[in-house]
Design an enzyme around this catalytic site. Structure first.
Site, PDB file in Angstrom:
ATOM      1  N   ASP A 142       1.713 -19.580  17.666  1.00  0.00           N
ATOM      2  CA  ASP A 142       0.461 -19.008  18.150  1.00  0.00           C
ATOM      3  C   ASP A 142      -0.359 -18.747  16.890  1.00  0.00           C
ATOM      4  OD1 ASP A 142      -1.617 -17.357  18.925  1.00  0.00           O
ATOM      5  OD2 ASP A 142      -0.359 -15.738  19.694  1.00  0.00           O
ATOM      6  N   LYS A 150     -10.315 -19.156  11.576  1.00  0.00           N
ATOM      7  CA  LYS A 150     -10.061 -19.959  12.773  1.00  0.00           C
ATOM      8  C   LYS A 150     -11.352 -20.210  13.563  1.00  0.00           C
ATOM      9  CE  LYS A 150      -7.503 -19.755  17.128  1.00  0.00           C
ATOM     10  NZ  LYS A 150      -6.522 -18.992  17.883  1.00  0.00           N
ATOM     11  N   GLU A 163      -4.131 -21.683  24.697  1.00  0.00           N
ATOM     12  CA  GLU A 163      -3.500 -20.359  24.687  1.00  0.00           C
ATOM     13  C   GLU A 163      -3.285 -19.786  26.092  1.00  0.00           C
ATOM     14  OE1 GLU A 163      -6.005 -18.227  22.004  1.00  0.00           O
ATOM     15  OE2 GLU A 163      -5.279 -19.389  20.308  1.00  0.00           O
ATOM     16  N   ASP A 214      -7.236 -13.031  28.164  1.00  0.00           N
ATOM     17  CA  ASP A 214      -6.708 -12.989  26.790  1.00  0.00           C
ATOM     18  C   ASP A 214      -7.805 -12.513  25.847  1.00  0.00           C
ATOM     19  OD1 ASP A 214      -5.765 -13.425  24.240  1.00  0.00           O
ATOM     20  OD2 ASP A 214      -5.027 -15.442  24.609  1.00  0.00           O
TER      21      ASP A 214
HETATM   22 MG    MG Z   1      -4.257 -14.682  20.467  1.00  0.00          MG
END
Ligand code: MG
Ligand code: ADP
Length: 603
Positions: free
Chosen positions: A8, A70, A147, A170
């Protein structure tokens, strides 16, 4: 087949997991923790720090430390650090390398392949950049997983096995992903996704930091990066404190300024109302896209560190109504799911019957002639957003002007009306026999697979001429030659060796506190760091190093508490009482001391 590592790769924190003994198992890093902050910092001697140490250095050495890269994966942003330039995927590669090395050490085996998760909203370029990051870290990444799909997989594993639809919410440090997930038999299908990839926990930190500045008549934007860093760090701690306590005091001391602010959930909601308001849009959009209302949903699953905020949970209850919010290990859900997926990819007996489908998170199409404004082509969608993958769609187009000799199929990704407002992925040109407009036609097939690779086939119907293009990169992602060259360069830069890491971390932590502290405490921190440095590098006596490491850790812990909470009255003479003598530890050390003197422990 070798072991596959599930990763992850988060904006804020990264985790690794493998499939072991019939379940997904998280892998601790060299500090014995599951969360490795996605922060990279470069030392003077070409040493690269990744994780907790780098996070401390982010405050003390902002000019040579980076985080949140990211967000820029797949763009041509470059970070200039210590005179060298890095792409976001190169910085990510350091994080992957660290996770890989920690995992190899923990598992005692070489790892050459990984499955990496990415936000559903990542476009093709960002996905390709993620694969390149893997390659730069010596990992083959042929599977990328969304994800929310990973989170869904983890929920499914630890929950009941009935057919149901749930909403995965999320909310991490930098992104929000909302997904609708249908589970029936052994199939997990993501039916709609939406999100905001510029909304996360760090925005709340900034809101708190700005409120602190407002109350203390400071201008956040005018502060030096180092002071901003200290402020954001304190703001984040205050915010996280609110998931345990009703009221917290945010204390800031940054060497120049000292101040406090009371925080509670009500205040957090008030100062971050604009952020909360942005949360409901993706939720509504995903329900619309999935043609669902809340009644069709069995539960809302909360994933990501920011879901630990009580005010967020309250807000969701308020906007979604009476829903059972399921909060199970929000920090670990995605990693556990990727670990499970790694197991599926390894074709392990115990899970191979689980099928995971994925969807295309954005529309893919081409530009078509706009009769109203010849200069601006319109988007014609060929694969619609939320189509289940892999999928293949066909469309037919005709020539737009008399006797044109070529047809150009521009490939776009996005939801915008005008083609050029979408992301341009590539183009294919074919020749057509000159004819009056509308007479010549071409057939276009778009095939999009689960790895985010788009194959475009164009056929001229009258001549049978065919052309194919596989779209993976644009000009701003790296070619494989570039990667090979860069791997060789980056390999020269060593990650901080594991046996040194705990000491480096201690120094990084000490340096941050040094920057924050005033007067005698500042001196006391400085003296202890100097002392320990001498012990470590000049004396090199392992027994003493071990003993003093604990003492200094204790000291720093107290210093941190003191800086965090002004209520601890402090005077310089008290410093010694901060070293807590631990009887048992001492006994253990004495034992080691004996061994050492007997010559059993060699160094
Ligand atoms: Mg995350
Ligand atoms: P990402 O997926 O972006 O890497 P994570 O899921 O690890 O992020 O979440 C990190 C975010 O969660 C950070 O912004 C952090 O401040 C926030 N967070 C972690 N713990 C808490 C907590 N107890 N209360 C509030 N926010 C938290």
């Amino acid at each position: 087949m070798g072991r596959i590592l599930g990763i992850d790769l988060g904006t804020t924190n990264s985790l690794a997991a493998v499939w072991q003994n019939g379940e997904s198992m998280l892998i601790p890093n060299s500090f014995g923790e599951y969360l490795t902050p996605s922060v990279v910092s470069f030392g003077e001697d070409d040493t690269v720090y990744v994780g907790k140490t780098a996070k401390e250095r982010l405050v003390t050495h902002p000019e040579c430390s980076v985080s949140v890269f990211k967000r820029f994966m797949g763009t041509d942003k470059k970070y200039k650090i210590r005179g060298k330039k890095y792409r976001p995927e190169e910085l990510s590669a350091f994080v992957l390398r660290k996770l890989r090395e920690d995992a190899q050490r923990y598992l005692g085996e070489e790892i050459e392949e990984a499955v990496v998760s990415v936000p559903a909203y990542f476009n093709d370029k960002a996905r390709k950049a993620t694969k390149n990051a893997g390659e730069l870290a010596g990992l083959k990444v042929d599977r990328i997983i969304n994800e929310p799909s990973a989170a869904a997989l983890a929920c499914r594993k630890c929950g009941n096995e009935q057919d149901e639809t749930f909403l995965v919410f999320d909310f991490g440090g930098g992104t929000l992903d909302v997904s609708l997930v249908d589970c029936f038999d052994n199939i997990i299908e993501i039916t709609a996704v939406s999100g905001d990839n510029h909304l996360g926990g760090s925005d709340f930190d900034e809101a708190v930091a700005r409120e602190f500045c407002r109350e203390h008549h400071l201008d956040f934007d005018e502060l030096s990066p180092q002071r901003q860093g200290i402020l954001l760090e304190s703001a984040s701690r205050a915010k996280c404190g609110l998931s345990e306590k009703k009221d917290v005091i945010m204390s800031v001391s940054d060497g120049e300024f000292k101040g406090q602010m009371e925080m509670n959930n009500k205040k957090l909601i008030k100062i971050s109302m604009p952020l909360f308001q942005r949360i409901s849009a993706p939720v509504k959009r995903v329900m619309n896209d999935g043609k669902k209302d809340m009644l069709g949903i069995s539960k809302v699953i909360l994933v990501g560190g920011s879901c630990k905020m009580p005010s967020l949970q309250q807000y969701l209850c308020h906007t979604l109504g009476e829903y059972s919010l399921a909060v199970m290990n929000p920090d670990y859900m995605v990693a556990l799911g990727v670990g499970t997926y790694a197991g599926i990819k390894e074709r392990r007996e115990d899970i191979k019957d689980l099928l995971l489908t994925d969807i295309c998170p954005f529309s893919l199409g081409t530009g078509i002639f706009n009769a109203g404004n010849a200069k601006r082509a319109l988007m014609s969608t060929i694969i619609e957003r939320n189509s289940v993958l892999p999928c293949s769609h066909r469309a037919h187009f005709q020539t737009a002007s008399d006797y044109q000799k070529h047809v150009v199929i521009d490939v776009y990704q996005g939801e915008e009306y005008y083609a050029d407002n979408n992301i341009h992925l590539g183009e294919i040109e074919v020749n057509v026999p000159p004819a009056p407009k509308g007479k010549e036609t071409v057939t276009v097939d778009y095939t999009y697979d689960i790895n985010g690779i788009l194959i475009v086939d164009v056929e001229v119907d009258s001549t049978g001429e065919k052309k194919r293009q596989v779209i993976t990169t644009g000009t701003d992602t790296m070619s494989s030659d570039e990667i090979k060259k860069r791997v060789a360069q980056l390999e020269k830069m060593g990650l901080c060796p594991a046996d040194q890491e705990e000491y480096r971390m201690l120094f990084a932590w000490g340096e941050r506190l040094y920057a924050q502290a005033f007067g005698p405490l500042k001196n006391a921190v400085g003296e202890r760091l100097d002392f320990f440095q001498r012990l470590l590098y000049a004396e090199q006596n392992p027994y003493k190093v071990k003993k003093w490491k604990r003492e200094i850790e204790n000291f720093l812990k107290n210093a941190e508490n003191y800086l965090d909470d002004k209520e601890i009255e402090w005077n310089p003479e008290d410093i010694d009482s901060w070293y807590e003598e631990d009887e048992e530890d001492d006994e253990e050390l004495r034992e080691e001391d004996r061994l050492w003197h007997d010559g059993h422990l060699t160094h």
